[in-house]
Design a protein around this motif. Structure first.
Motif, PDB file in Angstrom:
ATOM      1  N   LYS A 104       4.292  76.712 149.435  1.00 43.92           N
ATOM      2  CA  LYS A 104       4.390  78.019 148.788  1.00 43.92           C
ATOM      3  C   LYS A 104       5.528  78.840 149.402  1.00 43.92           C
ATOM      4  CE  LYS A 104       1.820  82.110 147.639  1.00 43.92           C
ATOM      5  NZ  LYS A 104       0.634  82.906 147.684  1.00 43.92           N
ATOM      6  N   GLU A 138       4.763  84.388 140.613  1.00 42.47           N
ATOM      7  CA  GLU A 138       4.448  82.957 140.636  1.00 42.47           C
ATOM      8  C   GLU A 138       3.977  82.493 139.268  1.00 42.47           C
ATOM      9  OE1 GLU A 138       2.613  80.784 143.959  1.00 42.47           O
ATOM     10  OE2 GLU A 138       2.292  82.825 144.708  1.00 42.47           O
ATOM     11  N   ARG A 173      13.121  79.950 145.292  1.00 43.47           N
ATOM     12  CA  ARG A 173      13.086  80.622 143.988  1.00 43.47           C
ATOM     13  C   ARG A 173      14.026  81.819 143.981  1.00 43.47           C
ATOM     14  NH1 ARG A 173       7.574  82.081 143.376  1.00 43.47           N
ATOM     15  NH2 ARG A 173       8.028  84.105 144.262  1.00 43.47           N
ATOM     16  N   ILE A 225       0.387  76.096 152.184  1.00 40.91           N
ATOM     17  CA  ILE A 225       1.068  77.332 152.591  1.00 40.91           C
ATOM     18  C   ILE A 225       2.570  77.071 152.752  1.00 40.91           C
ATOM     19  CG2 ILE A 225       1.191  79.170 154.332  1.00 40.91           C
ATOM     20  CD1 ILE A 225      -1.703  78.490 155.098  1.00 40.91           C
ATOM     21  N   ARG A 285       8.913  77.280 148.461  1.00 41.60           N
ATOM     22  CA  ARG A 285       9.165  77.536 147.039  1.00 41.60           C
ATOM     23  C   ARG A 285       9.624  78.984 146.841  1.00 41.60           C
ATOM     24  NH1 ARG A 285       4.199  75.624 144.127  1.00 41.60           N
ATOM     25  NH2 ARG A 285       3.454  77.697 144.581  1.00 41.60           N
ATOM     26  N   TYR A 329      -5.703  75.679 149.272  1.00 39.73           N
ATOM     27  CA  TYR A 329      -6.306  76.413 150.392  1.00 39.73           C
ATOM     28  C   TYR A 329      -7.733  75.923 150.659  1.00 39.73           C
ATOM     29  CZ  TYR A 329      -2.548  79.897 149.884  1.00 39.73           C
ATOM     30  OH  TYR A 329      -1.349  80.537 149.820  1.00 39.73           O
ATOM     31  N   THR A 389      -2.358  76.369 144.011  1.00 39.73           N
ATOM     32  CA  THR A 389      -2.231  76.790 145.415  1.00 39.73           C
ATOM     33  C   THR A 389      -3.595  77.169 145.982  1.00 39.73           C
ATOM     34  OG1 THR A 389       0.011  77.577 145.067  1.00 39.73           O
ATOM     35  CG2 THR A 389      -1.129  78.457 146.972  1.00 39.73           C
TER      36      THR A 389
END
Lengths: 267, 355
Positions: A26, B134, A33, A23, A29, B146, B142
């Motif tokens: 992400k 993404e 971005r 997480i 990023r 998880y 990803t």
């Protein structure tokens, strides 16, 4: 999950840590971005504040709390950048994931609620600190280096960004449309920040305004941070730290409760 | 099993002499192992009991659904829009909170055994629900994260499934550049990254062109053969008829049919054939004992009841001096059943899709 034995428990913990890491990666990023939207605007705003308030107007104001006006506002401006960005990161990331339903990726996976919350908060803290660092570097151009108490500075900036990341999270959970995620920052957060002693010492205010300022949590954060850097504060540093810790705990518990009840996430 | 004199260590029955009681113990132990294994394989992949769901606005989506899907099955869950299919899937995936009832995945309750049930379950949702900005690879990796997959394993799995689903060429591009069909396949790759034993697909081929739909079917058949239990909801009844072995139909939140596809199709007592003829006709010929309809001047629709013979139809047509150019089965058999069971009008123009 309490029925698992020690070994399985250990394995689960490593799974959970990987989920947390995922997480955070992400989230980081994401704001890297779209750096033009996330990192550049606060830097420009801060630089303008330094030039206009600090340099042009500040030179006519004289000393405040024993420091030049420019030196006085630097800690407040850095703190402002940190909390604004921590809040903005979580509110926009979580709400857009909720809006396009990609939050379901997390909800169907075996990720505990506290890990989801910690992941998003860490993302917010990361952006807050990133912008705070850039703001600090810019401030060096205009003002000298001060560091009264690095320990307090670090704790305040960390807890401050955690509190506002949690604030962004709560805002995103309740938000139903994109208006809802800009209303709170515009009508609540900005006035609180501007009236929170970023640009002035409360000693300069009339008694009533000074009294009202004491109900503004940002007032305590800005003063605690200013204490860490310059060693001056309008309020007791112990009280500020206590309040900040209390706010962190209460908001974390509240956010976690929202996740457990599935507010706005699970029908 | 104690150590016996003259024998260093007690071993298995084939190593030296055993007392009768030891043999007995060993036999019991083996039986227990065997029965556990058999029981485990007999545990349904999904077991739903008396599931109710009433939404906050008062809409009753599920009215006491009970359903078992066995391990290894390819199961179809059919129903019109708003019948309760997606709500059922939502409850299984914990995205929807049930009002009452229980859901078990491989014998474990989804509420008390959150970690195990979620690890065993992969869900392909009806709507595209990944971030379009993404990269394709990042979305799958990803999701692996998880589920606790180390980054290396997640990347390997992502590559494996993206290749199998024909998406590898796009792995480094943002998801928004994918076509509609590719986005749906990305949902499948994402759902498989943790290699669940049960895959639930909510209308996986809606809006996907025929070619991609067929290759998706082939892929699903392959992973089903490899042992993955699959539950599929679909509007394309042809899809269910071709792929699934067992079927449940859901209407207004209740299960109205739950049987094997074969048995269900056997209950169909009428089959429709369309005959294209060389002759030009103005009225439908009278074929004794058969229901005949004139579709246009060169084609007829003939209804055949169970037990009636197609040869007779041709004989009667020959007697009427009508020669048949070609013949086809009208629409989808399952579709006729679906309509008769749910009493809903359908639009047959859209390749068998129930509107």
């Amino acid at each position: 999950m309490s029925t698992y034995d020690g070994k399985t428990r250990l394995m689960l913990n490593s799974y959970i840590f990987i989920a947390y890491q995922t997480i955070v990666i992400k989230e980081v990023r994401r704001f890297l971005r779209i750096w033009v939207q996330t990192l550049v605007p606060p830097v420009i705003t801060i630089a303008l504040y330094f030039v206009i308030f600090g340099n042009l107007i500040g030179s006519r104001i004289g000393k405040m709390g024993g420091y030049s006006y420019m030196e006085f506002i630097v800690p407040g401006l850095i703190m402002m950048a940190v909390i604004n960005n921590a809040y903005a990161n979580v509110v926009s990331s979580f709400f857009s994931q909720k809006f396009q339903k990609s939050i379901e990726e997390l909800l169907v996976a075996p990720v505990p609620n506290y890990v989801i919350l910690l992941g998003f908060v860490t993302g917010g803290v990361a952006r807050g600190l990133c912008v705070g660092l850039i703001a600090s570097l810019i401030s060096l151009v205009f003002s000298g280096v001060h560091m009264h108490n690095i320990f307090i500075t670090a704790i305040v900036i960390l807890l401050g960004s955690v509190v506002f990341s949690l604030g962004g999270f709560i805002n995103a959970v309740y938000a139903r449309n994109f208006d809802d995620i800009s209303i709170i920052p515009t009508f609540v957060l900005t006035p609180l920040i501007y009236l929170g002693g970023v640009f002035y010492s409360v000693d300069t205010l009339p008694p009533l305004a000074r009294h009202i300022s004491q109900f503004n949590p940002i007032f305590y954060m800005v003063n605690a941070f200013r204490y860490g850097i310059l060693g001056i504060s309008d309020v007791s540093i112990g009280l500020s730290m206590g309040l900040l810790t209390l706010l962190t705990v209460v908001m974390f518990a509240f956010s976690l409760r929202l996740l457990y009840t599935g507010k706005g996430l699970r029908n | 099993m104690s150590t016996r004199p003259g024998q260093g260590v007690a071993g298995a029955p084939w190593q030296g002499h055993w007392k009768g009681s030891e043999c007995c113990l060993f036999f019991c132990y083996a039986c227990r192992l065997l029965s556990t294994a058999v029981l485990q394989s007999m545990t349904p992949a999904i077991s739903i009991r008396n599931l109710y769901k009433t939404y906050a606005n008062g809409f009753k989506a599920l009215n006491g659904i009970s359903l078992d899907v066995q391990q290894g099955d390819f199961f179809a869950l059919l129903g019109a829009n708003g019948a309760g299919k997606s709500t059922t899937i939502g409850v299984i995936a914990t995205l929807v909170k049930k009002t009452a009832g229980t859901v078990e995945v491989f014998g474990q309750n989804v509420e008390t055994h959150v970690y195990d049930t979620k690890l065993n379950l992969g869900v392909v949702p009806q709507e595209i629900n990944f971030s379009l900005f993404e990269k394709v690879m990042d979305i799958v990796v990803t999701q692996g994260g998880y589920y606790g997959l180390p980054i290396k394993v997640a990347k390997e799995r992502a590559e494996k499934y993206l290749r199998q689903l024909g998406l590898w060429e796009k792995h480094n591009q943002q998801a928004r550049v994918l076509s509609g069909g590719m986005k749906r396949r990305l949902l499948i790759a994402r759902a498989l990254v943790h290699e669940p034993k049960l895959l639930i697909l909510d209308e996986p081929t809606a809006g996907v062109d025929i070619e991609l739909r067929r290759s998706t079917w082939e892929f699903l058949e392959e992973i089903n053969k490899a042992g993955t239990t699959i539950i599929l909801t679909t509007h394309y009844l042809e899809e269910a008829e071709n792929l699934c072995r067992n079927i449940a139909m859901i209407d207004k939140g209740e299960i109205v049919v739950n049987t094997s596809m074969k048995q269900l199709l056997q209950t169909l007592n009428k089959e429709l054939f369309v005959l294209d003829t060389y002759n030009h006709m103005t009225t439908a010929p009278l074929l004794n004992g058969f229901e005949v309809k004139l579709l246009d001047e060169t084609s007829l629709e003939v209804a055949l009841d169970k037990g009636q013979n197609l040869n007779e139809v041709f004989q009667l047509l020959s007697d009427n001096r009508i020669s048949v150019k070609s013949m086809r089965n009208k629409s989808n058999r399952l579709e006729q059943l679906f309509v008769s069971l749910l009493h809903r009008p359908i639009d047959t123009s859209a390749a068998g899709a129930v509107k």
